[in-house]
Design a protein around this motif. Structure first.
Motif, PDB file in Angstrom:
ATOM      1  N   ASP A  66       0.855  -1.342  -0.027  1.00  0.00           N
ATOM      2  CA  ASP A  66       0.237  -0.060   0.111  1.00  0.00           C
ATOM      3  C   ASP A  66       0.862   1.460   0.055  1.00  0.00           C
ATOM      4  N   PHE A  67       1.852   1.332   0.956  1.00  0.00           N
ATOM      5  CA  PHE A  67       2.852   2.298   0.759  1.00  0.00           C
ATOM      6  C   PHE A  67       3.661   2.354  -0.344  1.00  0.00           C
ATOM      7  N   LEU A  68       4.082   1.342  -0.750  1.00  0.00           N
ATOM      8  CA  LEU A  68       4.920   1.625  -2.137  1.00  0.00           C
ATOM      9  C   LEU A  68       4.153   1.959  -3.429  1.00  0.00           C
ATOM     10  N   LEU A  69       2.629   1.571  -3.507  1.00  0.00           N
ATOM     11  CA  LEU A  69       1.674   2.027  -4.403  1.00  0.00           C
ATOM     12  C   LEU A  69       1.438   3.472  -4.364  1.00  0.00           C
ATOM     13  N   ALA A  70       1.355   3.927  -3.099  1.00  0.00           N
ATOM     14  CA  ALA A  70       0.773   5.291  -2.786  1.00  0.00           C
ATOM     15  C   ALA A  70       1.975   6.277  -3.119  1.00  0.00           C
ATOM     16  N   GLN A  71       3.245   5.911  -3.122  1.00  0.00           N
ATOM     17  CA  GLN A  71       4.351   6.732  -3.391  1.00  0.00           C
ATOM     18  C   GLN A  71       4.744   6.655  -4.713  1.00  0.00           C
ATOM     19  N   GLY A  72       4.123   5.760  -5.486  1.00  0.00           N
ATOM     20  CA  GLY A  72       4.411   5.473  -7.026  1.00  0.00           C
ATOM     21  C   GLY A  72       5.700   4.720  -7.307  1.00  0.00           C
ATOM     22  N   PHE A  73       5.966   3.853  -6.516  1.00  0.00           N
ATOM     23  CA  PHE A  73       7.411   3.007  -6.543  1.00  0.00           C
ATOM     24  C   PHE A  73       6.980   1.746  -7.199  1.00  0.00           C
ATOM     25  N   VAL A  74       5.550   1.314  -7.017  1.00  0.00           N
ATOM     26  CA  VAL A  74       5.195   0.118  -7.775  1.00  0.00           C
ATOM     27  C   VAL A  74       4.131   0.209  -8.443  1.00  0.00           C
ATOM     28  N   HIS A  75       3.568  -0.723  -9.456  1.00  0.00           N
ATOM     29  CA  HIS A  75       2.455  -0.647 -10.058  1.00  0.00           C
ATOM     30  C   HIS A  75       1.821  -1.965  -9.882  1.00  0.00           C
ATOM     31  N   LYS A  76       0.337  -1.986  -9.352  1.00  0.00           N
ATOM     32  CA  LYS A  76      -0.140  -3.201  -9.549  1.00  0.00           C
ATOM     33  C   LYS A  76      -0.809  -3.726 -11.036  1.00  0.00           C
ATOM     34  N   VAL A  77      -0.313  -4.891 -11.315  1.00  0.00           N
ATOM     35  CA  VAL A  77      -1.017  -5.422 -12.557  1.00  0.00           C
ATOM     36  C   VAL A  77      -2.200  -6.018 -12.128  1.00  0.00           C
ATOM     37  N   GLU A  78      -3.458  -5.169 -12.406  1.00  0.00           N
ATOM     38  CA  GLU A  78      -4.626  -5.383 -11.966  1.00  0.00           C
ATOM     39  C   GLU A  78      -5.255  -7.017 -12.790  1.00  0.00           C
ATOM     40  N   SER A  79      -4.867  -7.255 -14.012  1.00  0.00           N
ATOM     41  CA  SER A  79      -5.039  -8.269 -14.795  1.00  0.00           C
ATOM     42  C   SER A  79      -4.918  -9.717 -14.031  1.00  0.00           C
ATOM     43  N   THR A  80      -3.648  -9.529 -13.341  1.00  0.00           N
ATOM     44  CA  THR A  80      -3.012 -10.837 -12.506  1.00  0.00           C
ATOM     45  C   THR A  80      -2.807 -10.670 -11.164  1.00  0.00           C
ATOM     46  N   ASN A  81      -3.383  -9.543 -10.567  1.00  0.00           N
ATOM     47  CA  ASN A  81      -3.400  -9.356  -9.443  1.00  0.00           C
ATOM     48  C   ASN A  81      -1.863  -9.440  -8.718  1.00  0.00           C
ATOM     49  N   THR A  82      -0.857  -8.961  -9.312  1.00  0.00           N
ATOM     50  CA  THR A  82       0.628  -8.829  -9.072  1.00  0.00           C
ATOM     51  C   THR A  82       1.116  -7.616  -8.904  1.00  0.00           C
ATOM     52  N   TYR A  83       2.505  -7.532  -8.709  1.00  0.00           N
ATOM     53  CA  TYR A  83       3.250  -6.076  -8.594  1.00  0.00           C
ATOM     54  C   TYR A  83       4.387  -6.054  -9.204  1.00  0.00           C
ATOM     55  N   ILE A  84       4.702  -4.849  -9.818  1.00  0.00           N
ATOM     56  CA  ILE A  84       5.971  -4.690 -10.528  1.00  0.00           C
ATOM     57  C   ILE A  84       6.372  -3.414  -9.989  1.00  0.00           C
ATOM     58  N   ALA A  85       7.765  -3.453 -10.170  1.00  0.00           N
ATOM     59  CA  ALA A  85       8.440  -2.209  -9.640  1.00  0.00           C
ATOM     60  C   ALA A  85       8.468  -1.113 -10.736  1.00  0.00           C
ATOM     61  N   CYS A  86       8.131   0.146 -10.457  1.00  0.00           N
ATOM     62  CA  CYS A  86       8.030   1.521 -11.546  1.00  0.00           C
ATOM     63  C   CYS A  86       9.586   1.518 -11.821  1.00  0.00           C
ATOM     64  N   CYS A  87       9.690   1.742 -13.214  1.00  0.00           N
ATOM     65  CA  CYS A  87      11.256   2.013 -13.774  1.00  0.00           C
ATOM     66  C   CYS A  87      11.482   3.350 -13.866  1.00  0.00           C
ATOM     67  N   LEU A  88      10.643   4.238 -13.560  1.00  0.00           N
ATOM     68  CA  LEU A  88      10.874   5.717 -13.506  1.00  0.00           C
ATOM     69  C   LEU A  88      10.098   6.405 -12.222  1.00  0.00           C
ATOM     70  N   LEU A  89      10.593   6.284 -11.232  1.00  0.00           N
ATOM     71  CA  LEU A  89      10.136   6.602  -9.864  1.00  0.00           C
ATOM     72  C   LEU A  89       9.753   8.181  -9.897  1.00  0.00           C
ATOM     73  N   GLU A  90      10.499   8.832 -10.556  1.00  0.00           N
ATOM     74  CA  GLU A  90      10.110  10.326 -10.526  1.00  0.00           C
ATOM     75  C   GLU A  90       9.529  11.056 -11.765  1.00  0.00           C
ATOM     76  N   HIS A  91       8.694   9.834 -12.329  1.00  0.00           N
ATOM     77  CA  HIS A  91       7.930  10.247 -13.591  1.00  0.00           C
ATOM     78  C   HIS A  91       6.634  11.036 -13.153  1.00  0.00           C
ATOM     79  N   ALA A  92       6.523  12.229 -13.640  1.00  0.00           N
ATOM     80  CA  ALA A  92       5.713  13.296 -13.222  1.00  0.00           C
ATOM     81  C   ALA A  92       4.239  12.725 -13.462  1.00  0.00           C
TER      82      ALA A  92
END
Length: 147
Positions: A66-92
């Motif tokens: 929840d924290f990592l999602l809120a900070q934009g550090f990970v994305h939830k892959v909704e179709s598979t209910n999984t998570y992946i790291a964001c490759c551009l953490l400071e992307h506006a």
């Protein structure tokens, strides 16, 4: 992902700037997600986390996610209910596209500003303001096509 150190350092810097805490468990969870070539479920994360923290429980992972999602550090892959790291953490805009291989489960994140603009424009035509989006595209990755 090849080198996780720059992403982890960026995450720590962003947390300091934002005045939020990147606790050791949150940092470990992010590190584990970054290490994966494919997206990972919360329970797979829990199994990996238990290797270094045997007392870890599902709420531990979900709070970290929840924290990592809120900070934009990970994305939830909704179709598979999984998570992946964001490759551009400071992307506006934090609008990204995920290319998901249905054969091996690899997930590649990409950013297409033109696609993001088009989606925003279409939404505005309908009186809708997009604050965040993740577009998921399923198919077969190059590695699987070559095998």
């Amino acid at each position: 992902m090849a080198n996780k150190r720059p992403l982890l350092e960026t995450a720590q810097q962003l947390c300091e700037q934002r005045g939020v805490r990147l606790t050791p468990q949150r940092l470990k969870t992010l590190s584990l997600i970054i290490e994966q070539r494919r997206s990972i479920s919360a329970y797979e994360l829990l199994d990996l986390l238990r290797e270094s923290e045997p007392q870890a429980k599902p709420p531990t992972v979900y709070r970290a996610l929840d924290f990592l999602l809120a900070q934009g550090f990970v994305h939830k892959v909704e179709s598979t209910n999984t998570y992946i790291a964001c490759c551009l953490l400071e992307h506006a805009d934090h609008c990204s596209q995920l290319l998901i291989c249905d054969a091996c489960g690899a997930v590649e994140e990409c950013h297409d500003d033109e696609l993001a603009k088009l989606l925003r424009h279409r939404a505005e035509q309908n009186g809708f303001a997009i604050t965040h989006h993740v577009v998921e595209s399923h198919g077969i990755c190059q590695q699987c096509k070559d095998n």
